[in-house]
Design an enzyme around this catalytic site. Structure first.
Site, short mmCIF file in Angstrom:
data_model
loop_
_atom_site.label_atom_id
_atom_site.label_comp_id
_atom_site.label_asym_id
_atom_site.label_seq_id
_atom_site.Cartn_x
_atom_site.Cartn_y
_atom_site.Cartn_z
N ASP A 193 -82.25 30.48 -71.47
CA ASP A 193 -81.26 30.20 -72.50
C ASP A 193 -81.74 29.08 -73.47
OD1 ASP A 193 -77.96 30.55 -72.85
OD2 ASP A 193 -78.93 29.04 -73.99
N THR A 248 -77.13 45.04 -73.02
CA THR A 248 -75.46 45.03 -73.14
C THR A 248 -74.89 43.91 -74.07
OG1 THR A 248 -75.08 43.69 -71.29
CG2 THR A 248 -75.26 45.85 -70.78
N ARG A 305 -76.00 42.85 -78.18
CA ARG A 305 -76.02 43.53 -79.43
C ARG A 305 -77.11 44.23 -79.84
NH1 ARG A 305 -71.55 42.86 -79.10
NH2 ARG A 305 -70.13 41.80 -80.50
N ASP A 364 -76.34 49.98 -74.22
CA ASP A 364 -74.99 50.03 -74.54
C ASP A 364 -74.63 49.77 -75.78
OD1 ASP A 364 -72.07 50.41 -73.68
OD2 ASP A 364 -71.90 48.23 -73.93
N GLU A 376 -74.35 51.79 -84.87
CA GLU A 376 -73.40 52.09 -83.88
C GLU A 376 -72.33 53.29 -84.61
OE1 GLU A 376 -71.73 49.25 -81.49
OE2 GLU A 376 -73.85 48.98 -80.45
N HIS A 434 -71.36 51.42 -76.45
CA HIS A 434 -70.77 50.26 -76.68
C HIS A 434 -69.34 49.94 -75.75
CE1 HIS A 434 -70.59 46.36 -79.18
NE2 HIS A 434 -70.21 46.21 -78.01
N ILE A 435 -69.48 50.37 -74.49
CA ILE A 435 -68.41 50.37 -73.70
C ILE A 435 -68.48 49.47 -72.41
CG2 ILE A 435 -67.71 52.70 -74.03
CD1 ILE A 435 -69.27 53.46 -71.35
O1 LIG Z 1 -68.43 41.17 -78.21
C1 LIG Z 1 -67.84 42.09 -77.45
O2 LIG Z 1 -67.04 41.32 -76.77
C2 LIG Z 1 -68.05 43.10 -77.24
O3 LIG Z 1 -69.12 43.74 -77.72
C3 LIG Z 1 -66.82 43.97 -77.56
O4 LIG Z 1 -66.64 43.62 -78.92
P1 LIG Z 1 -65.73 45.11 -79.63
O5 LIG Z 1 -64.99 45.90 -78.63
O6 LIG Z 1 -64.97 44.23 -80.63
O7 LIG Z 1 -66.75 45.84 -80.40
#
Ligand SMILES: O=C(O)[C@H](O)COP(=O)(O)O
Length: 314
Positions: free
Chosen positions: A171, A228, A230, A254, A259, A286-287
């Protein structure tokens, strides 16, 4: 007059009930457009958002009474936080609300890949009973590199305990987090040792396309690659080339650069279709953070950080 809270995404009814119980007037508009938000905002005190909408300067300028913005989720890239704060608007997010879900999803995708669960399942559906071609790899004794050691990176680390893996975490903005479980590492150490690499980074100018050709070429052996965080942290063209060249053992994705499937360019569609065809790639829409539990924890932590609810964690 009760204070109005505009809720701009689909939320757990718990949030509406809790706001009402606390004397607020929830204005629930889960399908609201940017223009409609701007029209309503002058009479709004609190704004609840997800990544559905961009909260930019123009929107913030229409919020004459706006006191706070609560982000249900982690990423703040769509909110102009500096400008909001300069106007005295408090911004809070809730990465602590969905990080367990994201950590579990990263682990789930990894297990799915390492034991050919997706591939063999797809084969079985076609009547193919294949054992040798689906011989898996144990996680036991392997090295997992985690890039970004915030909430989700730490949650993934926690979920990995019990698998007897060596965990290296990098990090850029944190240090001193060496423990018995995780070793702080440079990117070079991760490149040299990792069997698995998982991204847990926010999207910033600095992280945009961090996973590029040079990144994928840097690993000493073909790694399982998980994202998972971005989509835009990854250069999809470089990812596809790395998979094609066998530089990656597989990928669990994800998140994607684009998207909105309906807006794919021909090149994006070709790349996505290619990824869909690969048996060593598992894709989800993106779940990762979308658990039932997170749908309550995120608004709960937002309300706690705003002082609307007492802090449940002390
Ligand atoms: O950033 C986040 O916490 C997740 O990617 C979910 O974001 P979202 O549901 O607003 O797209």
């Amino acid at each position: 007059m009760s204070q109005k809270v505009l809720i701009t995404a689909k939320v757990n009814p718990w949030l509406l009930e809790t706001l009402t119980a606390k004397g607020f007037e929830p204005v629930y508009q889960p399908a609201i457009t940017t223009e409609e938000v701007m029209a309503l905002l002058p009479e709004i005190t609190g704004l609840i958002v997800t990544t559905r909408l961009k909260v930019d300067k123009a929107m913030l300028d229409s919020g004459h009474r706006l006191k706070w913005i609560g982000r249900l989720g982690s990423g703040m890239e769509l909110i102009d936080v500096a400008y909001a704060e300069s106007k005295g608007i408090t911004c809070v997010s809730s990465p602590d609300g969905n990080c367990d879900a994201v950590g579990e999803q990263a682990l789930g995708m990894l297990l799915c890949l390492r034991n050919n669960i997706l591939k063999s399942n797809l084969e079985l559906r076609k009547g193919i009973w294949e054992r040798e071609g689906n011989r898996g790899w144990e996680l036991n004794g392997k090295t997992v590199g985690i890039i970004g050691f915030g909430h989700t990176g730490q949650a993934f680390t926690k979920k990995l305990q019990g698998f007897d893996v060596k965990i290296l975490a990098n990090d850029k903005y944190k240090s001193g987090f060496d423990t018995d479980v995780v070793k702080q590492a440079s990117l070079e150490e991760i490149y040299a040792q990792a069997d698995v690499v998982s991204l847990h980074l926010p999207l910033t100018k600095e992280t945009h396309h961090l996973a590029n050709t040079q990144f994928f070429n840097a690993f000493a052996k073909p790694v399982y690659f998980l994202n998972t965080s971005r989509g835009k942290v990854v250069d999809t063209t470089a990812l596809v080339a790395a998979l094609d060249a066998g530089k990656l053992a597989g990928a669990g994705l994800d998140v994607f650069e684009n998207e909105k499937m309906a807006t794919f360019t021909p090149a994006e569609k070709t790349q996505f279709d290619y990824l869909l065809r690969l048996p060593n790639v598992v894709l989800t829409p993106h779940i990762a953070g979308y658990s039932h539990e997170a749908s309550i924890k995120m608004p709960q932590y937002v309300l706690e950080k705003l002082g609307i609810l007492p802090n449940s964690r002390i």
